[in-house]
Design an enzyme around this catalytic site. Structure first.
Site, PDB file in Angstrom:
ATOM      1  N   ARG A   1       6.777   2.348  -5.637  1.00  0.00           N
ATOM      2  CA  ARG A   1       6.472   3.647  -6.219  1.00  0.00           C
ATOM      3  C   ARG A   1       7.067   3.726  -7.614  1.00  0.00           C
ATOM      4  NH1 ARG A   1       8.362   4.518  -0.942  1.00  0.00           N
ATOM      5  NH2 ARG A   1       6.851   5.452   0.501  1.00  0.00           N
TER       6      ARG A   1
ATOM      7  N   HIS B   1       6.009   1.903   4.084  1.00  0.00           N
ATOM      8  CA  HIS B   1       5.257   2.914   4.841  1.00  0.00           C
ATOM      9  C   HIS B   1       5.821   3.009   6.255  1.00  0.00           C
ATOM     10  CE1 HIS B   1       2.062   2.255   1.712  1.00  0.00           C
ATOM     11  NE2 HIS B   1       2.040   3.570   1.833  1.00  0.00           N
TER      12      HIS B   1
ATOM     13  N   TYR C   1      -3.820   4.426   2.577  1.00  0.00           N
ATOM     14  CA  TYR C   1      -3.710   3.664   1.339  1.00  0.00           C
ATOM     15  C   TYR C   1      -4.515   2.379   1.338  1.00  0.00           C
ATOM     16  CZ  TYR C   1       0.032   6.538  -0.577  1.00  0.00           C
ATOM     17  OH  TYR C   1       0.762   7.576  -1.101  1.00  0.00           O
TER      18      TYR C   1
END
Length: 328
Positions: free
Chosen positions: A200, A306, A315
């Site tokens: 991220r 995740h 995703y």
């Protein structure tokens, strides 16, 4: 609320129950004594309820939010974002109302007005989630047991569909070519790392040089969105990109604030004529590529962080053409 039942030949059990309060029981030798005790307990409970209701009538949403900001928000990972949301709520006319007077219909009007302003449904849901949690904290920790959570009496906005934007043919080359042309070595490394590691934006921005071990090709993430650390393996391409990042006096690998990283990426996309691509979409791209390389669910989640299958499905959008190659 009170129940009297016979226990044995000459015993009577009195039981007083009320939602939100611990059950109280006591056994007596006579039914009359059991009734008297139960009536007194009921009176005390109702007296406490009345006191709690008067207390809730006196505190406004604004003041409750101020207490929440002092006692609850500081312990949260996203405290800065929540504080901005909280201050916005305090400017809303509803904040002048007592907690006990706010109804689901009031929040439904807030929901509709925000949506009409063009605010995203997920943002509105987060606004309402803050109020909902405030009411639960007030009920459980602040002594307002009689409060009803008005968020439970309204419909939440529907969640938007998760983004499924992936890099189109030639877009990665355009972005990297732009970085080479402008000499933006750092942005080029960020793009490559995002595609290769599925990190991220915040995770990339928080990486320090001490978190990188190029000998073992591992990156150690200490501050992730879900609050758990993880170790991310670095592909040879990712490791090579890190080696070209210019060292500065900063301990951080990326010597830019996360918002400036997004701004630089948006500028690059605009210069390349790339439409509808965000920096976070590269995490989506990276996750999909990991599956296309043949990694299984557990392997992918170890790299990406995740926590659930549903999130990975959101995703992950595999290219049908690549699936054909595996089907034969």
């Amino acid at each position: 609320m009170a129940q009297i039942r016979k226990r044995g030949p000459s015993q009577y059990q009195a039981r007083v129950r009320l939602q939100g309060y611990p059950e109280q029981t006591k056994t007596f030798q006579s039914r009359q004594d059991a009734i008297l005790w139960a009536n007194e307990k009921e009176r005390l409970v109702l007296q406490g309820l009345a006191s709690a209701m008067r207390k809730a009538d006196k505190v406004s949403l604004h003041d409750a939010l101020e207490r929440y900001a002092s006692e609850v928000t500081p312990s949260k990972k996203g405290r800065q974002q929540e504080m901005s949301r909280l201050r916005r709520w305090q400017k809303n006319p509803l904040s002048a109302q007592p907690l006990s007077q706010i109804r689901g219909a009031d929040l439904a009007l807030y929901r509709d007005s925000r949506l009409e302003e063009g605010v995203g449904s997920n943002t509105v849901r987060l606004d309402l989630a803050l109020i909902s949690h405030l009411y639960e904290v007030a009920r459980k920790d602040w002594g307002y047991e009689t409060l009803f959570n008005p968020v439970k009496a309204m419909r939440k906005p529907k969640l938007p569909r998760g983004r499924d934007r992936r890099l189109l043919a030639g877009e990665e080359e355009l972005l990297l070519g732009y970085c080479d042309k402008t000499g933006n070595v750092l942005l080029k490394a960020i793009v490559i790392l995002a595609i290769e590691t599925a990190m991220r934006r915040g995770e990339l921005a928080n990486l320090t040089w001490n978190d990188i071990n190029l000998d073992t090709r591992m990156a150690y993430l200490h501050d992730t969105k879900n609050g758990e650390s993880r170790i991310v393996p670095l592909s040879t391409r990712a490791a090579s990109a890190i080696q070209y990042i210019p060292r500065t006096s900063s301990d951080f690998l990326v010597s830019l604030h996360r918002d400036n990283v997004s701004a630089a990426f948006a500028k690059a996309c605009n210069a390349c004529g790339i439409k509808g691509l965000r920096l976070h979409d590269l995490r989506h791209e990276a996750t999909s590529r990991l599956f296309e390389k043949g990694l299984n669910m557990m392997e992918v989640s170890t790299i990406t962080g995740h926590k659930s299958l549903s999130m990975l499905r959101r995703y992950t959008h595999l290219r049908p053409a690549d699936l054909l190659n595996r089907l034969g």
